[in-house]
Design a protein around this motif. Structure first.
Motif, short mmCIF file in Angstrom:
data_model
loop_
_atom_site.label_atom_id
_atom_site.label_comp_id
_atom_site.label_asym_id
_atom_site.label_seq_id
_atom_site.Cartn_x
_atom_site.Cartn_y
_atom_site.Cartn_z
N LYS A 139 3.04 7.31 31.57
CA LYS A 139 2.21 7.69 30.28
C LYS A 139 2.77 8.05 29.19
O LYS A 139 2.43 7.91 28.14
N SER A 161 -1.37 1.95 34.49
CA SER A 161 -1.23 3.22 33.53
C SER A 161 -2.34 3.99 33.64
O SER A 161 -2.41 5.31 33.20
N TYR A 162 -3.68 3.24 33.66
CA TYR A 162 -5.04 3.90 33.86
C TYR A 162 -5.36 4.33 35.02
O TYR A 162 -6.25 5.21 35.28
N GLU A 221 3.56 9.26 37.50
CA GLU A 221 2.36 9.22 36.54
C GLU A 221 2.89 9.74 35.06
O GLU A 221 2.64 9.34 34.13
#
Length: 317
Positions: free
Chosen positions: A125, A314-315, A121
């Motif tokens: 990001k 990515s969201y 994660e």
């Protein structure tokens, strides 16, 4: 890129703008992501190796704990199940240990593949890298672990080579005249076909990691479901128990009705194309057909998922 066009209305009316068309959901972008990911081999290669080093940081022998653990498990279960199945240890232990090594790669790609994007994660990001980099990182890490475990295979084969370098039976050891069971050709140049076998295994690990990684990022309950099924798949696949016992001349030939279920298990074919050559057994052409078919279908599904949801990962993380 976005394409915007203007449509001029009749009778001098104001022009009407057509909404921009996004090319983010195209196969060309999906292929470009994978191509760029392969080109960044220094990045995912370094990250995969760092994962291994980090796991065994400050350990005296480091990653070789992987080898020791694999060797202890293979030896213990080999001694136990060879007695339970009434099979000679010199042919059964290579069968079991090789199956365990390949299964470790498969199960690792399944379990860690589902967490590929979730566990990365922070990098996703912050680092503008293709999603395929994280997929390749996972597959490369599992490959490094498999290479460490191959030390166990080399040791076992070196000890029992005299029992495997000629025709042999997994059930009895020797193929005596009049023997009615399955007789394997033994280790030879044919064993090198394990190399393309592993290439196909790694190729499928790529689409499995990519597809399950995307699905699991969106639906966080999927990893729990898959993890609960992995143990069941282990017992349903001929890893600890040999399929030879279900065939003619085997101790459990009466249960040959289970053979269609075994051959219907895709994991059996993936393990067989690598394990069989390594221990001097022939690979059925049907196993290659199954593997090739699953490879094509799997990558098509993975590319469709990549085309539709690549920009959303990515969201979701």
């Amino acid at each position: 890129m976005h394409a915007t066009s203007t449509v001029h209305a009749a009778d001098g009316a104001a022009p009407t703008s057509v909404p921009p068309i996004s090319d983010s959901k195209t196969f060309s972008r999906a292929f470009a992501d994978i191509k760029t990911g392969f080109a960044a081999r220094e990045l995912w290669g370094h990250l995969g190796w760092q994962d291994i080093k980090q796991r065994y940081r400050r350990s005296v022998i480091g990653p070789f704990w992987i080898t020791i653990s694999q060797g202890v498990i293979a030896l213990g279960l080999g001694l136990l199940y060879s007695q339970l199945f009434g099979m000679p240890i010199e042919t059964f232990l290579p069968y079991l240990s090789t199956g365990f090594i390949i299964w470790g790669f498969i199960s690792g790609c399944l379990s860690e593949g589902m967490e590929t994007f979730i566990s990365n994660e922070g990098l996703i990001k912050q680092l503008p890298a293709p999603l395929s980099v994280y997929v390749l990182r996972t597959v490369w890490r599992q490959t490094l672990m498999l290479v460490h475990n191959l030390i166990v295979y080399v040791i076992v084969i070196a000890i029992f080579f005299s029992a495997l370098n000629h025709d042999y039976s997994l059930n009895t050891g020797n193929c005596n005249p009049g023997f009615s069971g399955i007789c394997h050709p033994g280790i030879g140049w044919y064993s090198l076909t394990a190399i393309p076998g592993f290439f196909m295994l790694a190729l499928n690990a790529g689409w499995v990691t990519l597809l399950l990684g995307i699905i699991s990022t969106r639906y966080r309950d999927i990893p729990q479901v898959i993890n609960s099924l992995i143990q069941l798949l282990f017992y349903m696949t001929p890893i600890v128990w040999p399929i030879d016992q279900l065939l003619a001349g085997g101790a459990r030939a009466a249960t040959s009705w289970a053979l269609p279920f075994v051959h219907g298990n895709p994991l059996f074919h993936f393990i067989q194309i690598v394990r069989a050559p390594l221990i001097g057994q022939e690979v059925s052409i049907n196993s290659w057909y199954v593997v090739l078919g699953i490879t094509v279908v799997g990558w098509v599904l993975a590319l469709v998922a990549m085309r539709n949801y690549r920009s959303r990962v990515s969201y979701w993380v």
